[in-house]
Design an enzyme around this catalytic site. Structure first.
Site, PDB file in Angstrom:
ATOM      1  N   LYS A  85     -14.335 -31.428  -5.096  1.00 49.39           N
ATOM      2  CA  LYS A  85     -13.092 -31.423  -4.311  1.00 49.39           C
ATOM      3  C   LYS A  85     -13.151 -31.161  -2.692  1.00 49.39           C
ATOM      4  O   LYS A  85     -14.197 -30.760  -2.129  1.00 49.39           O
ATOM      5  CB  LYS A  85     -12.218 -30.036  -4.665  1.00 49.39           C
ATOM      6  N   ARG A 115       9.670   7.401 -16.207  1.00 54.29           N
ATOM      7  CA  ARG A 115      10.354   7.526 -17.485  1.00 54.29           C
ATOM      8  C   ARG A 115       9.423   8.391 -18.706  1.00 54.29           C
ATOM      9  O   ARG A 115      10.077   9.136 -19.389  1.00 54.29           O
ATOM     10  CB  ARG A 115      10.766   6.144 -17.874  1.00 54.29           C
ATOM     11  N   VAL A 142       7.179  10.446 -18.173  1.00 52.30           N
ATOM     12  CA  VAL A 142       6.814  11.929 -18.001  1.00 52.30           C
ATOM     13  C   VAL A 142       8.074  12.522 -18.173  1.00 52.30           C
ATOM     14  O   VAL A 142       8.052  13.654 -19.166  1.00 52.30           O
ATOM     15  CB  VAL A 142       6.171  12.299 -16.662  1.00 52.30           C
ATOM     16  N   ASP A 199      -4.141  -0.717  -5.673  1.00 59.24           N
ATOM     17  CA  ASP A 199      -5.712  -0.905  -5.263  1.00 59.24           C
ATOM     18  C   ASP A 199      -6.724  -0.918  -6.496  1.00 59.24           C
ATOM     19  O   ASP A 199      -7.968  -1.285  -5.982  1.00 59.24           O
ATOM     20  CB  ASP A 199      -5.795  -0.153  -3.969  1.00 59.24           C
ATOM     21  N   ARG A 201       4.569   8.564   2.914  1.00 58.73           N
ATOM     22  CA  ARG A 201       3.325   9.274   3.320  1.00 58.73           C
ATOM     23  C   ARG A 201       3.700  10.375   4.294  1.00 58.73           C
ATOM     24  O   ARG A 201       4.563  10.349   4.905  1.00 58.73           O
ATOM     25  CB  ARG A 201       2.510   8.214   3.950  1.00 58.73           C
TER      26      ARG A 201
HETATM   27  O1  F6P Z   1      -2.721   1.573  -1.098  1.00 60.37           O
HETATM   28  C1  F6P Z   1      -1.776   0.719  -1.318  1.00 60.37           C
HETATM   29  C2  F6P Z   1      -1.754  -0.215  -0.110  1.00 60.37           C
HETATM   30  O2  F6P Z   1      -0.785  -1.076  -0.366  1.00 60.37           O
HETATM   31  C3  F6P Z   1      -2.762  -0.844   0.659  1.00 60.37           C
HETATM   32  O3  F6P Z   1      -3.320  -1.902  -0.354  1.00 60.37           O
HETATM   33  C4  F6P Z   1      -2.631  -1.221   1.830  1.00 60.37           C
HETATM   34  O4  F6P Z   1      -3.805  -1.123   2.512  1.00 60.37           O
HETATM   35  C5  F6P Z   1      -1.753  -0.178   2.386  1.00 60.37           C
HETATM   36  O5  F6P Z   1      -1.195   0.393   0.930  1.00 60.37           O
HETATM   37  C6  F6P Z   1      -0.586  -0.596   3.050  1.00 60.37           C
HETATM   38  O6  F6P Z   1       0.125   0.597   3.558  1.00 60.37           O
HETATM   39  P1  F6P Z   1       1.646   0.676   4.272  1.00 60.37           P
HETATM   40  O7  F6P Z   1       2.740   0.004   3.450  1.00 60.37           O
HETATM   41  O8  F6P Z   1       2.084   2.228   4.596  1.00 60.37           O
HETATM   42  O9  F6P Z   1       1.547  -0.332   5.308  1.00 60.37           O
END
Ligand code: F6P
Length: 326
Positions: free
Chosen positions: A217, A24, A26, A131, A75
């Protein structure tokens, strides 16, 4: 390249809450500056296949609060080949796209770097990943929301862990980095975080058990970063069963839950600032940089630096989790 008149925008890799807020920002900042915007679907894949649509201000209405990405994501192994990148470039030319804004994590920026090395295309990247593993920015888009999701989950697990006096291993994402586990432990008051950054130095599980869990605990919650180096939550629970059978251990793997949900205020603001800064960067003639925020200031980080340096977790935070769990 001549003056920029039209930009293309895409999201790639794992989705992260706040990507829509970035799309949004951008789009609207570009339009405000008199540029045209094209939305590219499914990351680099859409650039190769030509799945590209004209974006107006209303294309990005009512999305700031939504998780995921309206542009979809993928990807894309095809973009790793020269032929794939050549096809992507030809589609850019055909669509009249003069520059790209890409939103994603290290895979996305690696792709952008390769593309920029081969073709004369200005590219600006925004760090979008839960991450938080990209150097040059204090936080990545999505990290804060994922942390809040982890915190909520641990708050709930705490009830059952306390009632049954059990040890819980809660596995969180993070790719190769321990940020989500470490900051999640701090935010939720977990007894420990087991992270890949520390694994080669010590046997974290043995240390934890030798030192005893919190004295007051009989239950404990340990956040574990997903990573072969940590053994993962399942691996650790199996070790407990074998080596420390006095503990009744259970496992919760939070998985892709951490990638969903409405972005927090912090992620929306970060995404909005970074999205606008991407357009400023292009206007200033910057190219092949990631826009980040470091110590409250906007910074332009060359792709090589964003990818090349390992962003270390703060060692004082590792210590703090220990101190606060006595
Ligand atoms: O990079 C984001 C992430 O959620 C990582 O934390 C995890 O290792 C990976 O992607 C999981 O990828 P996918 O959704 O392709 O299984």
């Amino acid at each position: 390249m001549g003056a920029i008149k039209c930009i293309g925008i895409l999201t790639s890799g794992g989705d992260a809450p706040g990507m829509n807020a970035a799309i949004r920002a951008v789009t609207r900042t570009a339009i405000f500056n008199g540029w045209r915007v094209k939305g590219i679907m499914r990351g680099y894949k859409g650039l190769i296949t030509g799945e590209i649509a004209d974006f107006t201000s209303s294309s990005v209405s009512n999305i700031i609060q939504k998780g995921g990405t309206i542009l979809k994501t993928a990807r894309c192994p095809e973009f790793k080949s020269e032929e794939g990148r050549q096809a992507a470039y030809e589609n850019m030319r055909k669509e009249g796209i003069d520059a790209l804004v890409v939103i994603g994590g290290d895979g996305t920026i690696t792709g952008a770097r390769c593309f920029a090395d081969e073709f004369d295309v200005p590219i600006v990247a925004l760090p979008g990943t839960i991450d938080n593993d990209l150097s040059g920015t204090d936080s990545t888009i999505g990290f804060d929301t994922a942390l809040n999701t982890i915190m909520d989950a641990v708050d709930k697990l705490r009830d059952t862990a306390t009632s049954h006096e059990r040890l819980f291993f809660v596995e969180v994402m993070g790719n190769t980095a321990g940020y989500l586990a470490l900051n999640g432990a701090l935010a939720s008051g977990a007894e420990a975080a087991i992270i890949p950054e520390m694994e080669t130095e010590t046997d974290q599980l043995k240390n934890l058990i030798d030192n005893g869990f919190r004295k007051s605990k009989n239950s404990a919650i340990v956040l574990v970063a997903e990573n072969p180096a940590t053994g993962g939550a399942m691996g650790l629970a199996e070790r407990v069963k074998r080596e420390f059978p006095q503990y009744d251990a259970r496992v919760t793997i939070l998985g892709h839950l951490q990638r969903g949900g409405s972005p927090t205020a912090q992620d929306r603001i970060l995404a909005s600032r970074l999205g606008a800064a991407a357009i400023t960067a292009l206007k200033e003639g910057q190219r092949n940089v990631m826009v980040g925020i470091s110590n409250l200031e906007t910074v332009y980080v060359p792709f090589t630096k964003a990818l090349g340096r390992t962003k270390r977790v703060r060692s004082e935070n590792v210590e703090l989790v220990k101190i606060l769990s006595i």
